[in-house]
Design a protein around this motif. Structure first.
Motif, PDB file in Angstrom:
ATOM      1  N   ALA A 229       9.234 -11.433  -0.035  1.00  0.00           N
ATOM      2  CA  ALA A 229       8.774 -12.101  -1.251  1.00  0.00           C
ATOM      3  C   ALA A 229       9.612 -13.349  -1.442  1.00  0.00           C
ATOM      4  O   ALA A 229      10.846 -13.285  -1.366  1.00  0.00           O
ATOM      5  N   ASN A 230       8.928 -14.453  -1.676  1.00  0.00           N
ATOM      6  CA  ASN A 230       9.614 -15.728  -1.823  1.00  0.00           C
ATOM      7  C   ASN A 230      10.506 -15.974  -0.606  1.00  0.00           C
ATOM      8  O   ASN A 230      10.048 -15.999   0.509  1.00  0.00           O
ATOM      9  N   GLU A 231      11.796 -16.114  -0.810  1.00  0.00           N
ATOM     10  CA  GLU A 231      12.727 -16.366   0.294  1.00  0.00           C
ATOM     11  C   GLU A 231      13.592 -15.147   0.586  1.00  0.00           C
ATOM     12  O   GLU A 231      14.696 -15.268   1.102  1.00  0.00           O
ATOM     13  N   LEU A 232      13.073 -13.966   0.266  1.00  0.00           N
ATOM     14  CA  LEU A 232      13.861 -12.735   0.422  1.00  0.00           C
ATOM     15  C   LEU A 232      13.145 -11.768   1.363  1.00  0.00           C
ATOM     16  O   LEU A 232      11.934 -11.573   1.252  1.00  0.00           O
ATOM     17  N   THR A 233      13.905 -11.177   2.282  1.00  0.00           N
ATOM     18  CA  THR A 233      13.361 -10.167   3.197  1.00  0.00           C
ATOM     19  C   THR A 233      14.244  -8.932   3.152  1.00  0.00           C
ATOM     20  O   THR A 233      15.467  -9.017   3.284  1.00  0.00           O
ATOM     21  N   LEU A 234      13.608  -7.779   2.946  1.00  0.00           N
ATOM     22  CA  LEU A 234      14.315  -6.494   2.933  1.00  0.00           C
ATOM     23  C   LEU A 234      13.744  -5.623   4.034  1.00  0.00           C
ATOM     24  O   LEU A 234      12.520  -5.514   4.171  1.00  0.00           O
ATOM     25  N   SER A 235      14.611  -5.007   4.836  1.00  0.00           N
ATOM     26  CA  SER A 235      14.148  -4.070   5.859  1.00  0.00           C
ATOM     27  C   SER A 235      14.800  -2.717   5.614  1.00  0.00           C
ATOM     28  O   SER A 235      15.993  -2.646   5.282  1.00  0.00           O
ATOM     29  N   VAL A 236      14.033  -1.660   5.782  1.00  0.00           N
ATOM     30  CA  VAL A 236      14.514  -0.302   5.565  1.00  0.00           C
ATOM     31  C   VAL A 236      14.185   0.523   6.804  1.00  0.00           C
ATOM     32  O   VAL A 236      13.021   0.592   7.213  1.00  0.00           O
ATOM     33  N   LYS A 237      15.211   1.121   7.403  1.00  0.00           N
ATOM     34  CA  LYS A 237      14.979   1.984   8.560  1.00  0.00           C
ATOM     35  C   LYS A 237      14.369   3.291   8.082  1.00  0.00           C
ATOM     36  O   LYS A 237      14.893   3.950   7.184  1.00  0.00           O
ATOM     37  N   LEU A 238      13.251   3.673   8.679  1.00  0.00           N
ATOM     38  CA  LEU A 238      12.519   4.848   8.230  1.00  0.00           C
ATOM     39  C   LEU A 238      13.149   6.131   8.771  1.00  0.00           C
ATOM     40  O   LEU A 238      13.747   6.140   9.852  1.00  0.00           O
ATOM     41  N   ASN A 239      13.013   7.205   8.007  1.00  0.00           N
ATOM     42  CA  ASN A 239      13.472   8.517   8.465  1.00  0.00           C
ATOM     43  C   ASN A 239      12.518   9.042   9.533  1.00  0.00           C
ATOM     44  O   ASN A 239      11.324   9.230   9.262  1.00  0.00           O
ATOM     45  N   ASN A 240      13.037   9.270  10.721  1.00  0.00           N
ATOM     46  CA  ASN A 240      12.198   9.728  11.832  1.00  0.00           C
ATOM     47  C   ASN A 240      12.144  11.249  11.846  1.00  0.00           C
ATOM     48  O   ASN A 240      12.649  11.914  12.754  1.00  0.00           O
ATOM     49  N   VAL A 241      11.540  11.816  10.810  1.00  0.00           N
ATOM     50  CA  VAL A 241      11.400  13.262  10.671  1.00  0.00           C
ATOM     51  C   VAL A 241       9.979  13.562  10.201  1.00  0.00           C
ATOM     52  O   VAL A 241       9.208  12.662   9.892  1.00  0.00           O
ATOM     53  N   VAL A 242       9.646  14.838  10.159  1.00  0.00           N
ATOM     54  CA  VAL A 242       8.308  15.259   9.734  1.00  0.00           C
ATOM     55  C   VAL A 242       8.372  15.760   8.291  1.00  0.00           C
ATOM     56  O   VAL A 242       9.153  16.660   7.968  1.00  0.00           O
ATOM     57  N   PHE A 243       7.564  15.157   7.434  1.00  0.00           N
ATOM     58  CA  PHE A 243       7.516  15.585   6.045  1.00  0.00           C
ATOM     59  C   PHE A 243       6.768  16.916   5.964  1.00  0.00           C
ATOM     60  O   PHE A 243       5.810  17.148   6.708  1.00  0.00           O
ATOM     61  N   PRO A 244       7.184  17.822   5.070  1.00  0.00           N
ATOM     62  CA  PRO A 244       6.496  19.121   4.950  1.00  0.00           C
ATOM     63  C   PRO A 244       5.020  18.943   4.604  1.00  0.00           C
ATOM     64  O   PRO A 244       4.635  17.956   3.969  1.00  0.00           O
ATOM     65  N   PRO A 245       4.174  19.878   5.012  1.00  0.00           N
ATOM     66  CA  PRO A 245       2.737  19.824   4.657  1.00  0.00           C
ATOM     67  C   PRO A 245       2.568  20.057   3.154  1.00  0.00           C
ATOM     68  O   PRO A 245       2.309  21.175   2.714  1.00  0.00           O
ATOM     69  N   TYR A 246       2.684  18.973   2.388  1.00  0.00           N
ATOM     70  CA  TYR A 246       2.772  19.093   0.937  1.00  0.00           C
ATOM     71  C   TYR A 246       1.492  19.621   0.300  1.00  0.00           C
ATOM     72  O   TYR A 246       1.525  20.231  -0.776  1.00  0.00           O
ATOM     73  N   GLU A 247       0.341  19.404   0.942  1.00  0.00           N
ATOM     74  CA  GLU A 247      -0.917  19.863   0.350  1.00  0.00           C
ATOM     75  C   GLU A 247      -0.937  21.378   0.198  1.00  0.00           C
ATOM     76  O   GLU A 247      -1.615  21.906  -0.690  1.00  0.00           O
ATOM     77  N   GLN A 248      -0.184  22.078   1.065  1.00  0.00           N
ATOM     78  CA  GLN A 248      -0.142  23.532   0.971  1.00  0.00           C
ATOM     79  C   GLN A 248       0.624  24.013  -0.257  1.00  0.00           C
ATOM     80  O   GLN A 248       0.482  25.155  -0.676  1.00  0.00           O
ATOM     81  N   VAL A 249       1.462  23.145  -0.808  1.00  0.00           N
ATOM     82  CA  VAL A 249       2.271  23.516  -1.960  1.00  0.00           C
ATOM     83  C   VAL A 249       1.497  23.347  -3.266  1.00  0.00           C
ATOM     84  O   VAL A 249       1.780  24.017  -4.259  1.00  0.00           O
ATOM     85  N   ILE A 250       0.514  22.471  -3.265  1.00  0.00           N
ATOM     86  CA  ILE A 250      -0.228  22.173  -4.486  1.00  0.00           C
ATOM     87  C   ILE A 250      -1.338  23.200  -4.690  1.00  0.00           C
ATOM     88  O   ILE A 250      -2.270  23.288  -3.884  1.00  0.00           O
ATOM     89  N   PRO A 251      -1.267  24.009  -5.727  1.00  0.00           N
ATOM     90  CA  PRO A 251      -2.328  25.003  -5.973  1.00  0.00           C
ATOM     91  C   PRO A 251      -3.683  24.316  -6.180  1.00  0.00           C
ATOM     92  O   PRO A 251      -3.784  23.308  -6.874  1.00  0.00           O
ATOM     93  N   ARG A 252      -4.697  24.852  -5.557  1.00  0.00           N
ATOM     94  CA  ARG A 252      -6.030  24.265  -5.674  1.00  0.00           C
ATOM     95  C   ARG A 252      -6.819  24.845  -6.844  1.00  0.00           C
ATOM     96  O   ARG A 252      -7.820  24.275  -7.277  1.00  0.00           O
ATOM     97  N   GLU A 253      -6.391  25.992  -7.334  1.00  0.00           N
ATOM     98  CA  GLU A 253      -7.090  26.626  -8.446  1.00  0.00           C
ATOM     99  C   GLU A 253      -6.085  27.026  -9.517  1.00  0.00           C
ATOM    100  O   GLU A 253      -4.873  27.082  -9.272  1.00  0.00           O
ATOM    101  N   TYR A 254      -6.592  27.295 -10.698  1.00  0.00           N
ATOM    102  CA  TYR A 254      -5.739  27.765 -11.787  1.00  0.00           C
ATOM    103  C   TYR A 254      -6.558  28.709 -12.663  1.00  0.00           C
ATOM    104  O   TYR A 254      -7.777  28.578 -12.787  1.00  0.00           O
ATOM    105  N   LYS A 255      -5.863  29.666 -13.258  1.00  0.00           N
ATOM    106  CA  LYS A 255      -6.501  30.615 -14.164  1.00  0.00           C
ATOM    107  C   LYS A 255      -6.290  30.232 -15.624  1.00  0.00           C
ATOM    108  O   LYS A 255      -7.049  30.644 -16.504  1.00  0.00           O
ATOM    109  N   ARG A 256      -5.232  29.437 -15.857  1.00  0.00           N
ATOM    110  CA  ARG A 256      -4.871  29.097 -17.232  1.00  0.00           C
ATOM    111  C   ARG A 256      -4.623  27.594 -17.312  1.00  0.00           C
ATOM    112  O   ARG A 256      -3.863  27.048 -16.521  1.00  0.00           O
TER     113      ARG A 256
END
Length: 368
Positions: A229-256
């Motif tokens: 942006a403008n005259e500024l550059t930022l670089s971030v080294k990414l974590n080379n790991v596998v993120f957990p399958p988060y969709e499995q954590v999110i409940p798809r249904e609810y009773k209440r």
């Protein structure tokens, strides 16, 4: 090397550089420095890195003599911060020393050889930048950063997952006890797979975005995320790991399903947190028709009991949750009313705004 620069402009650049520089590195002391390069075309290039995050900012200055030097960014920042808002003259001396003059004040700082400063990731080597909304990208970070794990042993949770299909941007974070997920319209880079931005990288990106308005350029080369942006550059080294399958954590249904006023719920949880056990912040959530009761029981302090009027017509439920986790999710929502979805007493609570973006928080239960 010699140049003249406005004190306030220099201070702003050093303020960002010092948050990136590694001031505690024993193996590479040069990482505690900022590299200053004065060019023939009257520009000063300020660079800092901790080998994971790098920042480069170009500032228009009056260059007398081109050259380069490196100085300890912490001390340089402290010196410049105390100086009056006047033009500041910096001159390189022998043995990598630098002389700073403003008015009748003079400082001499010891530096290191600029050739020892590490080479930074180059965003010009085959990466394509795409313009995205800086406000939207900052919002993605702001509403998910609090649930990133601070446990250094859990590397795959020490960052936020960023996914983008070119039209929709999604960020997900979890520390194993709670999870937050936000999706926003974000026309921009199309990623074949999600990337994990480390926690410190998130904070630095947010810090830069808070200084800017409008769009920023994003690019990913497989190992780094670049932002320009403008005259500024930022670089971030990414974590080379596998993120957990988060969709499995999110409940798809609810009773209440509970519908409550967000501000009223936050205030009640804050009051309960004061009385809750300090380490766990556990509160008991009791649901009945039209009623939500919050109870915090601390053997060392006493008991706090509150009752809120809510929209609820389901079966009774009693469960325990960390009050701080619930508060942080609710504070990230920009909505008048919220939904709280439950299955059973040993199942997570899912919080969503009634109106607003595609945002949710999942909070795991606690034993009571």
């Amino acid at each position: 090397m010699e140049f003249e620069i406005d004190q306030s402009r220099f201070l702003a650049a050093l303020g960002l550089a010092q948050t990136v520089a590694d001031k505690r590195s024993n193996n590479m002391p040069i990482l505690a420095n900022v590299l200053l390069r004065a060019t023939k075309d009257n520009k000063l290039v300020c660079s800092a890195t901790d080998m994971m995050i790098s920042v480069t900012e170009t500032i228009p200055v009056e260059v007398k003599t081109p050259g380069a030097l490196t100085l300890g960014v912490r001390y340089l920042h402290n010196v410049v911060r105390t100086l009056p808002a006047k033009p500041l003259r910096i001159k390189g001396l022998e043995n990598h020393w630098a002389q700073l003059n403003v008015g009748r004040s003079e400082f001499k700082l010891m530096g290191q050889a600029p050739g020892d400063f590490p080479e930074l990731p180059d965003p010009t080597r085959g990466v394509k930048f795409t313009q995205v909304s800086g406000h939207a990208f900052a919002d993605l970070i702001q509403k998910t950063q609090f649930s990133v794990s601070t446990d250094e042993a859990r590397v795959n949770l020490n960052g936020v997952l960023f996914e983008s299909n070119g039209e929709l941007g999604t960020m997900v974070s979890t520390d194993g006890h709670r999870l937050t997920k936000l999706s926003l319209p974000l026309p921009g880079p199309k990623l074949e797979r999600g990337i994990i931005i480390p926690r410190k990288g998130m904070l630095e990106i947010k810090r830069v975005l808070d200084r800017l308005n409008g769009e920023v350029g994003l690019a990913v080369d497989g190992q780094h995320l670049f932002m320009q942006a403008n005259e500024l550059t930022l670089s971030v080294k990414l974590n080379n790991v596998v993120f957990p399958p988060y969709e499995q954590v999110i409940p798809r249904e609810y009773k209440r399903r509970v519908t409550a006023l967000r501000d009223e719920l936050i205030d009640a949880l804050r009051r309960a947190e004061v009385m809750a056990p300090e380490k766990t912040a556990t509160v008991r959530v009791q649901l009945d028709k039209g009623s939500l009761q919050l109870t915090a029981d601390n053997p060392d302090l006493g008991v706090a009991h509150q009752e809120l009027e809510i929209e609820y017509a389901g079966d009774p439920l009693v469960a325990g949750f960390n009050a701080r986790y619930l508060i942080e999710v609710l504070e990230a929502m920009d909505t008048k009313q919220v939904h709280m979805d439950f299955q059973g007493e040993l199942d997570p609570c899912v919080l969503r705004p009634v109106d607003g973006p595609d945002y949710l928080g999942v909070v795991m239960p606690m034993r009571i």
